[in-house]
Design a protein around this motif. Structure first.
Motif, PDB file in Angstrom:
ATOM      1  N   UNK A 519     145.096 121.863  23.557  1.00 34.68           N
ATOM      2  CA  UNK A 519     143.791 122.509  23.708  1.00 34.68           C
ATOM      3  C   UNK A 519     142.902 121.616  24.572  1.00 34.68           C
ATOM      4  N   UNK A 520     142.556 122.128  25.741  1.00 37.67           N
ATOM      5  CA  UNK A 520     141.848 121.335  26.746  1.00 37.67           C
ATOM      6  C   UNK A 520     140.379 121.734  26.852  1.00 37.67           C
ATOM      7  N   UNK A 521     139.592 120.786  27.337  1.00 42.44           N
ATOM      8  CA  UNK A 521     138.192 121.050  27.657  1.00 42.44           C
ATOM      9  C   UNK A 521     137.988 120.744  29.127  1.00 42.44           C
ATOM     10  N   UNK A 605     149.869 121.478  17.674  1.00 46.13           N
ATOM     11  CA  UNK A 605     148.720 121.419  18.580  1.00 46.13           C
ATOM     12  C   UNK A 605     148.435 119.978  18.964  1.00 46.13           C
ATOM     13  N   UNK A 606     147.763 119.842  20.078  1.00 46.82           N
ATOM     14  CA  UNK A 606     147.233 118.536  20.473  1.00 46.82           C
ATOM     15  C   UNK A 606     145.765 118.731  20.826  1.00 46.82           C
ATOM     16  N   UNK A 607     144.901 117.961  20.172  1.00 45.80           N
ATOM     17  CA  UNK A 607     143.472 117.942  20.468  1.00 45.80           C
ATOM     18  C   UNK A 607     143.110 116.566  21.010  1.00 45.80           C
ATOM     19  N   UNK A 608     141.892 116.449  21.483  1.00 40.15           N
ATOM     20  CA  UNK A 608     141.432 115.178  22.055  1.00 40.15           C
ATOM     21  C   UNK A 608     140.045 114.854  21.520  1.00 40.15           C
ATOM     22  N   UNK A 609     139.817 113.556  21.343  1.00 35.80           N
ATOM     23  CA  UNK A 609     138.481 113.073  20.997  1.00 35.80           C
ATOM     24  C   UNK A 609     138.112 111.986  21.995  1.00 35.80           C
ATOM     25  N   UNK A 610     136.813 111.774  22.102  1.00 33.98           N
ATOM     26  CA  UNK A 610     136.326 110.766  23.038  1.00 33.98           C
ATOM     27  C   UNK A 610     135.360 109.842  22.315  1.00 33.98           C
ATOM     28  N   UNK A 612     133.276 106.187  22.791  1.00 31.90           N
ATOM     29  CA  UNK A 612     132.853 105.113  23.697  1.00 31.90           C
ATOM     30  C   UNK A 612     133.545 105.216  25.058  1.00 31.90           C
ATOM     31  N   UNK A 613     133.613 106.454  25.547  1.00 33.69           N
ATOM     32  CA  UNK A 613     134.148 106.687  26.875  1.00 33.69           C
ATOM     33  C   UNK A 613     135.659 106.737  26.962  1.00 33.69           C
ATOM     34  N   UNK A 614     136.347 106.554  25.819  1.00 35.63           N
ATOM     35  CA  UNK A 614     137.806 106.541  25.837  1.00 35.63           C
ATOM     36  C   UNK A 614     138.344 107.823  25.211  1.00 35.63           C
ATOM     37  N   UNK A 615     139.327 108.432  25.886  1.00 40.65           N
ATOM     38  CA  UNK A 615     139.960 109.651  25.392  1.00 40.65           C
ATOM     39  C   UNK A 615     141.113 109.278  24.461  1.00 40.65           C
ATOM     40  N   UNK A 616     141.163 109.920  23.303  1.00 35.67           N
ATOM     41  CA  UNK A 616     142.257 109.707  22.357  1.00 35.67           C
ATOM     42  C   UNK A 616     142.930 111.038  22.064  1.00 35.67           C
ATOM     43  N   UNK A 617     144.254 110.994  21.947  1.00 36.58           N
ATOM     44  CA  UNK A 617     145.042 112.197  21.658  1.00 36.58           C
ATOM     45  C   UNK A 617     145.285 112.289  20.161  1.00 36.58           C
ATOM     46  N   UNK A 649     133.807 125.906  20.083  1.00 38.31           N
ATOM     47  CA  UNK A 649     134.870 126.048  21.086  1.00 38.31           C
ATOM     48  C   UNK A 649     136.225 125.734  20.461  1.00 38.31           C
ATOM     49  N   UNK A 650     137.254 126.302  21.049  1.00 38.87           N
ATOM     50  CA  UNK A 650     138.593 126.167  20.492  1.00 38.87           C
ATOM     51  C   UNK A 650     139.086 124.730  20.529  1.00 38.87           C
ATOM     52  N   UNK A 651     138.611 123.948  21.503  1.00 44.17           N
ATOM     53  CA  UNK A 651     139.122 122.584  21.628  1.00 44.17           C
ATOM     54  C   UNK A 651     138.501 121.630  20.613  1.00 44.17           C
ATOM     55  N   UNK A 652     137.557 122.112  19.805  1.00 43.51           N
ATOM     56  CA  UNK A 652     136.994 121.288  18.736  1.00 43.51           C
ATOM     57  C   UNK A 652     137.778 121.561  17.456  1.00 43.51           C
TER      58      UNK A 652
END
Length: 996
Positions: A519-521, A605-610, A612-617, A649-652
């Motif tokens: 799930x992308x943003x 599914x794979x989601x992402x969080x951010x 301190x400027x870093x993307x985590x899977x 949104x779906x990516x949340x």
């Protein structure tokens, strides 16, 4: 000789009784010599015959009224008696009556398959026919269920072409007062069963309809028959009421279509959607709020079927209409037939029509409906006695009601618990029984729902309705399209789409195929997301085509409705594929394809969080999806009676797990929004009949704080559920919507931890772990060294004390894999706990309070500052709108900065107000600087984006920046003060001590 006249009289009476009795037996009743009013059939269609009464009267410039009978009553109900019949009285006032005759369904071709929609669409068709003939708007009226049809038709047409609506004993808020005063909680479950399992497959014959009506008041029915027999010798006394008697006991009843009854029960009794909104007519979502023409409701003061409270529900259901009422001292049938109707109901109707058409004064018996009268539980027993209900009937029913009330009172708590258990216990039991090899996935859950209730509504969007069957058919078509594009089980496929039905279908289709939905943003981080998730193909909608094409070499485009010129132009079948052009019927399904193959341990599914400027899977297995979905559905008490308004949104994680997942588990309807603005929000909540609103972060702030916000527009909402709600906004919702509950979730993106504040009494708390989800503890933690603390006596990790901030850990079951850091031998030998990186404290009751991520801890020269408590405290300051807290500098000498924006209409905030808002925090836990800005950027999930503020460093001195001095007071941060403050030691020099 004195006895001869008495003998003669007795003989005459016996002879008269015998003659009249034989006539009743042979003819069904006494010949009254009355003639029905003249009419002609002006239109015949499959669903109806349209009668135009008094055809010899041209009716030039006359008002016209269309009368609708209930499904189970003959159209002749409006012409039962020659002098007091509706059509005759109305015509004497110069009004031309038209009557819709549905016939008897058991004698009509296809009559037993008629649906509720068929009736409403037919009436709408009649309105158009009559308007074309007369050249102006018409009045629409109906008795009992016919009045419900009138309301539903008016809503379906958005009141177009209607001068007014007039109803007689037509309930709107049906569950507010059920017939005979029976408690709704005892009736609705049985009605739901009858609608789903019985009436949908059978029809109701006319004799059963008649019997049911008579059983509604058996004492009155028996008394009427006894009175008829006692007077059988006196023909003259019986004739005035004979037409009415024959209509009620014999001629007036027609069969009911089973599907129509089932739909009526489901939509308007079980779900009560005439009040809540969101009922479905001919595939369109309809709400009573769409009624804008004037309404006159006749209220029977002793009506046990259309009870006054239920009838008066129209005022709440149609807030944009001018609603009037006329009380009538009569029961249900007496509203339209008999002397009272001829004396009051029909003359008042005529006067109303003339008044609305500007031809006369307002009827004296008509007044605006009183809002305070639309409360209570049913008709008063005083009214029953006052207006002629027999003492026996009154006493008998009163005793019954007392017994019912007593039982209801004794079992109220048990019933509530039992009704919740029926929904929640099976869900939690199923969740607890899941093994790694258990087949469980989003696609499978949707397949199960289709098998249970294929024709129930699932998606509501842009006034369109999609059923479970339609959605699952669409999912299967998309699966065929994916296979034709070479997508295989286990492959990672990006999804970059707006939260629309097509996006939810794509996610479900990937689940049904066994692929992984990434799930992308949209944004600058998209390329990194694709790299982290090893994703090479993206499914997108036409809106995101450019963004997706720039980030990926293979883009599959789906959705958007009609053919999109941009997609057609760019689709080359290789880099860009227009999936709408794939014929699913022509796709040959491979041998390896298995529908819904996903196992609990499979990646879903794979989601992402951010941070301190870093993307985590964050990788989410089917088990963790199910854990979130079942847990959230149980906590929210979701059922097929709910309509969930999906805003995130779906990516949340809240959009995918606790909204989509929980709604599918609860078999609720999903209403998708066209935009999160106050006007759209208010309209769609009323239009769709929303009962549950999902949210993230500050999503609700602009709506609740908008100038046009009206709490009455959210009267159907029973629950707000989501995550990230500030305590300030939470408190506001509690104040303006006290009947609505807030269910705040905390869930790690991978689903290892799911907390919920179920009762909502502790504002700001994350509550506790949901049953059958991973149990949690708070491990003692040193934020300076970033290490868990060991108990010196045992060597195990020490559990944090009450009020002590520590690290949240979730029990990691042996049978499921974990994506995060898993520690063993933590609190006892051989245990396994997953570390999520979130810091919490527990209160004395065991409820958990989030203080921030371990990565966001601010390490200042004077100690540790946690961002979340600062945010929550400042959010409760009256002038503050949005808050963000972050640290600037190196750990150990960081400066805690709180950035705030002000609400519309607030030009400033005082240092005193800020200090009072932070009063529960110790001096060292408060921010060093408070910076007021005009606007704070927010993400698609409405979370404040702090990266720009962090990059700016310490804010420059100015009139809208305050710093905290050594005594904990906030002072203006001037250039002089900036030079005087040593942030490394955090001790202001003397020159900075003077108030600004």
């Amino acid at each position: 000789m004195v006895g001869l006249p008495n003998i003669s009289t007795a003989v005459s009476r016996i002879v008269a009784t015998t003659q009249n009795g034989l006539e009743v037996i042979r003819m069904g009743g006494l010949e009254t010599g009355t003639e029905p009013a003249p009419f002609t059939i002006v239109e015949t269609e499959k669903m109806f015959r349209l009668r135009r009464y008094f055809p010899d009267d041209p009716g030039d410039n006359a008002p016209h009224i269309i009368l609708i009978p209930p499904m189970m009553v003959s159209a002749n109900v409006y012409d039962v008696t020659e002098q007091n019949g509706a059509v005759s009285v109305l015509h004497r006032y110069g009004i031309i009556p038209w009557v819709v005759d549905f016939g008897s369904p058991d004698h009509e071709v296809g009559g037993m398959e008629r649906t509720l929609t068929d009736h409403v669409v037919a009436i709408s068709r009649v309105v158009d026919l009559v308007r074309r003939v007369v050249g102006h708007d018409v009045h629409l009226a109906g008795y009992s269920q016919g009045g419900m049809f009138a309301y539903q038709t008016a809503a379906y047409r958005r009141a177009e072409g209607l001068a007014s609506i007039i109803t007689y004993g037509s309930p709107v808020d049906i569950t507010a007062a059920m017939p005979l005063g029976i408690p709704a909680n005892l009736v609705v479950p049985g009605v739901e069963f009858l609608g789903d399992r019985f009436f949908s497959n059978v029809w109701v014959p006319s004799w059963l309809a008649r019997t049911g009506f008579q059983l509604a008041d058996p004492v009155k029915t028996a008394r009427s028959r006894i009175d008829f027999l006692r007077r059988l010798h006196d023909r003259d006394a019986l004739l005035p009421r004979e037409d009415q008697r024959r209509f009620i006991e014999q001629e007036g009843w027609v069969a009911w279509s089973g599907p129509a009854v089932a739909e009526l029960l489901r939509q308007f009794v079980v779900h009560n959607r005439m009040v809540s909104g969101g009922f479905v007519i001919d595939g369109e979502v309809v709400s009573m709020t769409d009624i804008t023409c004037p309404v006159l409701a006749f209220v029977g003061e002793t009506d046990d079927i259309g009870q006054p409270v239920a009838v008066r529900g129209i005022q709440r259901a149609a807030p944009d209409a001018d609603v009037y009422e006329t009380p009538v001292p009569a029961g249900h049938f007496g509203l339209v037939v008999g002397s009272t109707a001829g004396r009051l109901s029909w003359p008042t109707t005529a006067e109303w029509i003339l008044w609305r058409d500007g031809r006369g004064p307002k009827p004296q018996t008509t007044a605006p409906m009183d809002a305070s009268a639309a409360t209570g539980s049913g008709i008063s027993w005083a009214n029953r006695l006052t207006y002629g209900v027999g003492q026996v009937a009154g006493a008998g029913t009163a005793v019954s009601k007392e017994l019912i009330d007593a039982v209801s009172s004794i079992q109220r708590t048990a019933t509530a618990v039992a009704s919740e258990s029926v929904r929640t216990v099976p869900r939690l039991l199923r969740l607890g029984q899941i093994q790694p090899s258990t087949r469980i996935s989003l696609g499978k859950l949707m397949s199960e729902n289709e098998r249970r209730t294929p024709h129930n509504e699932l998606f509501l969007f842009e006034n369109r309705v999609l059923t479970h069957e339609q959605v699952n058919t669409r999912i299967d078509y998309v699966v065929a399209g994916l296979i034709s594009c070479g997508i295989r089980p286990g492959e990672h496929i990006g999804v970059l789409m707006h939260t629309r039905p097509s996006a939810l279908v794509v996610v479900a289709a990937l689940s049904r195929l066994g692929a992984v939905a990434v799930i992308l943003a949209s944004g600058d981080d998209l390329p990194e997301m694709l790299k982290l998730s090893d994703t090479h193909s993206i499914i997108t909608d036409p809106t995101h085509l450019d963004v997706a094409s720039a980030a990926s070499d293979r883009v599959l485009v789906l959705g958007g409705g009609s053919p999109d010129a941009r997609v057609i132009e760019r689709a080359d079948g290789e880099r860009v594929v227009d999936m709408e052009q794939i014929d699913p019927e022509s796709v040959r399904m491979p041998v390896w394809y298995r529908r819904d193959p996903g196992l609990a341990g499979d990646l879903a599914f794979i989601l992402f969080t951010k941070t301190q400027g870093r993307i985590a899977k964050w990788a989410i297995t089917n088990h963790r999806f199910a854990m979130s979905a079942f847990g959230a559905a149980a906590a929210a008490g979701l059922s097929n009676r709910d309509t969930v308004y999906c805003l995130p949104p779906l990516h949340h994680a809240s959009g995918l797990l606790t909204t989509l997942g929980a709604t599918v588990v609860g078999r609720s309807r999903i209403a998708l929004s066209n935009g999160i603005d106050p006007e759209t929000f208010a309209f769609e909540v009323r239009h769709y009949g929303v009962t549950v609103v999902s949210y993230t972060w500050s999503m609700l702030a602009d709506i609740l704080r908008g100038e046009t916000f009206d709490p009455a527009q959210l009267s159907t909402v029973r629950l707000f559920m989501g995550s990230g709600l500030s305590t300030g906004l939470w408190t506001e919702i509690d104040d303006v919507l006290p009947k609505a509950r807030i269910l705040e979730f905390f869930a790690t993106a991978d689903g290892s931890t799911i907390l919920a504040n179920v009762d909502g009494t502790k504002v700001g708390s994350m509550g506790r772990a949901l049953p059958e989800t991973n149990s949690v503890r708070i491990a003692a933690y040193d934020p300076e060294t970033e290490q868990l603390l060991v108990d010196g006596d045992t060597g195990f990790i020490r559990e944090a004390d009450v009020g002590e901030v520590g690290m949240l850990v979730a029990h990691a079951a042996q049978r499921f894999g974990s994506n995060g850091l898993v520690l063993r031998d933590v609190f006892r030998p051989h245990d396994r706990w997953e570390v999520a990186g979130s810091l919490f404290r527990a209160d004395a009751d065991g409820d958990l309070w989030f203080v921030g991520s371990s990565q966001n801890v601010i390490r200042t020269a004077h100690g540790i500052a946690y961002p979340v408590p600062i945010q929550q405290a400042l959010s409760q300051v009256a002038a503050v709108d949005q808050v963000a807290v972050y640290g600037v500098g190196e750990p150990g000498t960081q400066v805690a900065v709180a950035v705030i924006s002000l609400r519309a209409g607030s030009s400033s905030v005082t240092p005193t107000a800020l200090r009072v808002g932070l009063g529960e925090l110790s001096s060292d836990e408060r921010p060093d600087l408070i910076w007021v800005v005009d606007e704070m950027p927010r993400s698609e999930s409405f979370r404040v984006i702090t990266s720009g503020f962090v990059a700016a460093g310490i804010p420059k001195p100015g009139a809208r920046v305050w710093y905290r001095d050594g005594e904990g007071r906030y002072r203006r941060y001037t250039a002089k003060a900036a030079k005087s403050v040593d942030w490394s030691s955090r001790t202001p020099h003397a020159a900075a001590q003077a108030p600004e």
